[in-house]
Design a protein around this motif. Structure first.
Motif, short mmCIF file in Angstrom:
data_model
loop_
_atom_site.label_atom_id
_atom_site.label_comp_id
_atom_site.label_asym_id
_atom_site.label_seq_id
_atom_site.Cartn_x
_atom_site.Cartn_y
_atom_site.Cartn_z
N VAL A 3 -39.40 -22.02 -33.56
CA VAL A 3 -38.36 -21.44 -34.41
C VAL A 3 -37.10 -21.05 -33.64
O VAL A 3 -36.10 -20.64 -34.25
CB VAL A 3 -38.89 -20.21 -35.19
N TYR A 4 -37.13 -21.19 -32.32
CA TYR A 4 -35.92 -20.92 -31.53
C TYR A 4 -35.22 -22.22 -31.12
O TYR A 4 -34.30 -22.18 -30.30
CB TYR A 4 -36.26 -20.10 -30.28
N SER A 5 -35.59 -23.35 -31.70
CA SER A 5 -34.92 -24.61 -31.41
C SER A 5 -33.44 -24.52 -31.78
O SER A 5 -33.11 -24.11 -32.90
CB SER A 5 -35.56 -25.76 -32.19
N GLY A 6 -32.56 -24.90 -30.85
CA GLY A 6 -31.13 -24.86 -31.12
C GLY A 6 -30.47 -23.55 -30.81
O GLY A 6 -29.28 -23.36 -31.07
N LEU A 7 -31.22 -22.60 -30.22
CA LEU A 7 -30.66 -21.27 -29.94
C LEU A 7 -29.49 -21.33 -28.97
O LEU A 7 -28.52 -20.59 -29.13
CB LEU A 7 -31.75 -20.35 -29.37
N LEU A 8 -29.53 -22.23 -27.99
CA LEU A 8 -28.45 -22.33 -27.02
C LEU A 8 -27.12 -22.64 -27.69
O LEU A 8 -26.09 -22.01 -27.39
CB LEU A 8 -28.78 -23.39 -25.96
N SER A 9 -27.13 -23.62 -28.59
CA SER A 9 -25.88 -23.97 -29.28
C SER A 9 -25.38 -22.82 -30.13
O SER A 9 -24.16 -22.59 -30.25
CB SER A 9 -26.08 -25.23 -30.14
N ALA A 10 -26.30 -22.07 -30.72
CA ALA A 10 -25.91 -20.90 -31.52
C ALA A 10 -25.26 -19.84 -30.64
O ALA A 10 -24.25 -19.24 -31.01
CB ALA A 10 -27.13 -20.32 -32.25
N PHE A 11 -25.85 -19.60 -29.47
CA PHE A 11 -25.28 -18.63 -28.54
C PHE A 11 -23.88 -19.03 -28.08
O PHE A 11 -22.98 -18.20 -27.98
CB PHE A 11 -26.20 -18.49 -27.32
N ILE A 12 -23.72 -20.31 -27.78
CA ILE A 12 -22.42 -20.80 -27.31
C ILE A 12 -21.33 -20.54 -28.35
O ILE A 12 -20.20 -20.21 -28.01
CB ILE A 12 -22.50 -22.30 -26.97
N GLY A 13 -21.69 -20.68 -29.62
CA GLY A 13 -20.70 -20.51 -30.67
C GLY A 13 -20.58 -19.12 -31.24
O GLY A 13 -19.55 -18.78 -31.83
N SER A 14 -21.62 -18.28 -31.09
CA SER A 14 -21.63 -17.00 -31.80
C SER A 14 -20.53 -16.04 -31.35
O SER A 14 -19.88 -15.39 -32.19
CB SER A 14 -23.00 -16.32 -31.66
N ALA A 15 -20.30 -15.92 -30.05
CA ALA A 15 -19.30 -14.98 -29.56
C ALA A 15 -17.87 -15.37 -29.98
O ALA A 15 -17.16 -14.56 -30.59
CB ALA A 15 -19.41 -14.82 -28.04
N PRO A 16 -17.41 -16.60 -29.68
CA PRO A 16 -16.06 -16.96 -30.12
C PRO A 16 -15.90 -17.01 -31.63
O PRO A 16 -14.83 -16.69 -32.16
CB PRO A 16 -15.84 -18.34 -29.49
N ASN A 17 -16.96 -17.41 -32.33
CA ASN A 17 -16.93 -17.45 -33.79
C ASN A 17 -16.67 -16.07 -34.38
O ASN A 17 -15.76 -15.87 -35.18
CB ASN A 17 -18.26 -18.03 -34.28
N ALA A 18 -17.46 -15.08 -33.97
CA ALA A 18 -17.31 -13.73 -34.49
C ALA A 18 -16.01 -13.09 -34.02
O ALA A 18 -15.37 -12.35 -34.78
CB ALA A 18 -18.50 -12.87 -34.07
N SER A 19 -15.61 -13.38 -32.79
CA SER A 19 -14.35 -12.85 -32.28
C SER A 19 -13.17 -13.35 -33.10
O SER A 19 -12.28 -12.58 -33.47
CB SER A 19 -14.15 -13.24 -30.81
N LEU A 20 -13.16 -14.67 -33.37
CA LEU A 20 -12.08 -15.24 -34.17
C LEU A 20 -12.02 -14.62 -35.56
O LEU A 20 -10.94 -14.33 -36.08
CB LEU A 20 -12.27 -16.75 -34.31
N PHE A 21 -13.20 -14.41 -36.15
CA PHE A 21 -13.23 -13.82 -37.49
C PHE A 21 -12.60 -12.43 -37.48
O PHE A 21 -11.70 -12.13 -38.28
CB PHE A 21 -14.66 -13.72 -38.02
N PHE A 22 -13.08 -11.54 -36.60
CA PHE A 22 -12.62 -10.15 -36.65
C PHE A 22 -11.16 -9.99 -36.21
O PHE A 22 -10.44 -9.15 -36.75
CB PHE A 22 -13.54 -9.25 -35.81
N VAL A 23 -10.73 -10.78 -35.23
CA VAL A 23 -9.32 -10.71 -34.82
C VAL A 23 -8.42 -11.10 -35.98
O VAL A 23 -7.42 -10.44 -36.28
CB VAL A 23 -9.06 -11.62 -33.60
N THR A 24 -8.78 -12.19 -36.67
CA THR A 24 -7.98 -12.65 -37.81
C THR A 24 -8.06 -11.64 -38.95
O THR A 24 -7.04 -11.33 -39.59
CB THR A 24 -8.46 -14.02 -38.29
#
Length: 279
Positions: free
Chosen positions: A49-70
């Motif tokens: 159930v943790y398959s793909g976690l690395l790609s999620a981690f790579i995107g989670s920080a910039p994704n959430a940062s972009l959302f809240f800054v905007t």
């Protein structure tokens, strides 16, 4: 929300995004597998159930940062207030919608890779990335971009106005600022409501993202309306609510962690005078 400057929103958003994916990733995997045409067990069941976690981690920080800054920037531009103004819901809707559009430029490529690994199409992030690049090109990483935006905007237009409204009402009732743990509970409620209402859009988004040119045995899913019609015709309307339980659970818990960590980070930065604007 606590009034945050853009640097504080950037860092707090990154912390919130990583926190959510760290804790709730297995539920997201189960939800994705329930929504596939192949079925839950054929897509991996409860295994890995943790398959793909690395790609999620790579995107989670910039994704959430972009959302809240905007989100914070647009709120300031449009003059959002904490006094329950009649225009406030529209300001929050606009700010959150702009935030989601910008965040999706990072979220969609990581979602494409993550979801294909979740259903065991690939075993490693590198093999998933190289396969998509080779068979579908750059646009393959943005498969499902419009359906994702079409899902996220209705969701965020429900979640954030509700979140800000509940916070305002609770603050007036309480007579003091809302604490981060209280904001987390409010975020959970608002997120769960939004998730339940937008589940059919999430099912369509998942089907489109999982469509692959390397699978000759199945016709590609394309637009939202055509995908929705095809699911109803081939599998029945009930399938549009596939994964609603894990989605509501994931989003409720995610909203709690996401907004709770964000609010706690902003409060800590403010108290310690970290990342403050220097004028």
């Amino acid at each position: 929300m606590q009034q945050a400057n853009l640097r504080q929103a950037l860092v707090a958003g990154a912390l919130a995004g990583v926190a959510v994916d760290s804790v709730l990733y297995p539920l997201d995997t189960i939800k994705t597998r329930l929504q596939t045409k192949a079925g839950f067990m054929n897509s991996g069941g409860f295994r890995a159930v943790y398959s793909g976690l690395l790609s999620a981690f790579i995107g989670s920080a910039p994704n959430a940062s972009l959302f809240f800054v905007t989100y914070e920037a647009v709120k300031r531009i449009l003059g959002a207030s904490n006094n329950g103004s009649v225009h406030s819901p529209f300001i929050y809707m606009t700010a959150a919608s702009c935030g989601e559009i910008f965040a999706c430029t990072v979220r969609v490529p990581t979602e494409v890779i993550k979801q294909r690994m979740q259903i065991k199409q690939f075993n490693t992030t590198l093999s998933a990335v190289s396969s998509v690049a080779r068979t579908e090109g750059l646009l393959g990483f943005y498969r499902g971009f419009l359906p994702t935006v079409a899902r996220e905007i209705p969701f965020t237009c429900i979640q954030f106005p509700l979140y800000e409204y509940f916070k305002t009402k609770y603050r007036f009732y309480k007579g003091s600022p809302v604490e981060p743990y209280e904001a987390a509970l409010i975020g959970s409620l608002a997120g769960g409501i939004g998730a339940a209402i937008t589940t059919p859009l999430d099912v369509c988004k998942t089907r489109i993202m999982l469509s692959s040119k390397t699978d000759p045995g199945d016709k590609l899913y394309t637009g939202i309306i055509s995908t929705m019609r095809r699911i109803v015709a081939e599998e029945g309307a009930k399938k549009l609510l596939a994964g609603i339980g894990p989605r509501v659970m994931w989003t409720s818990l995610g909203g709690s962690i996401f907004l709770g960590v964000y609010e706690k980070s902003i409060k800590t930065f403010t108290q310690l005078q970290l990342l403050e604007d220097r004028r």
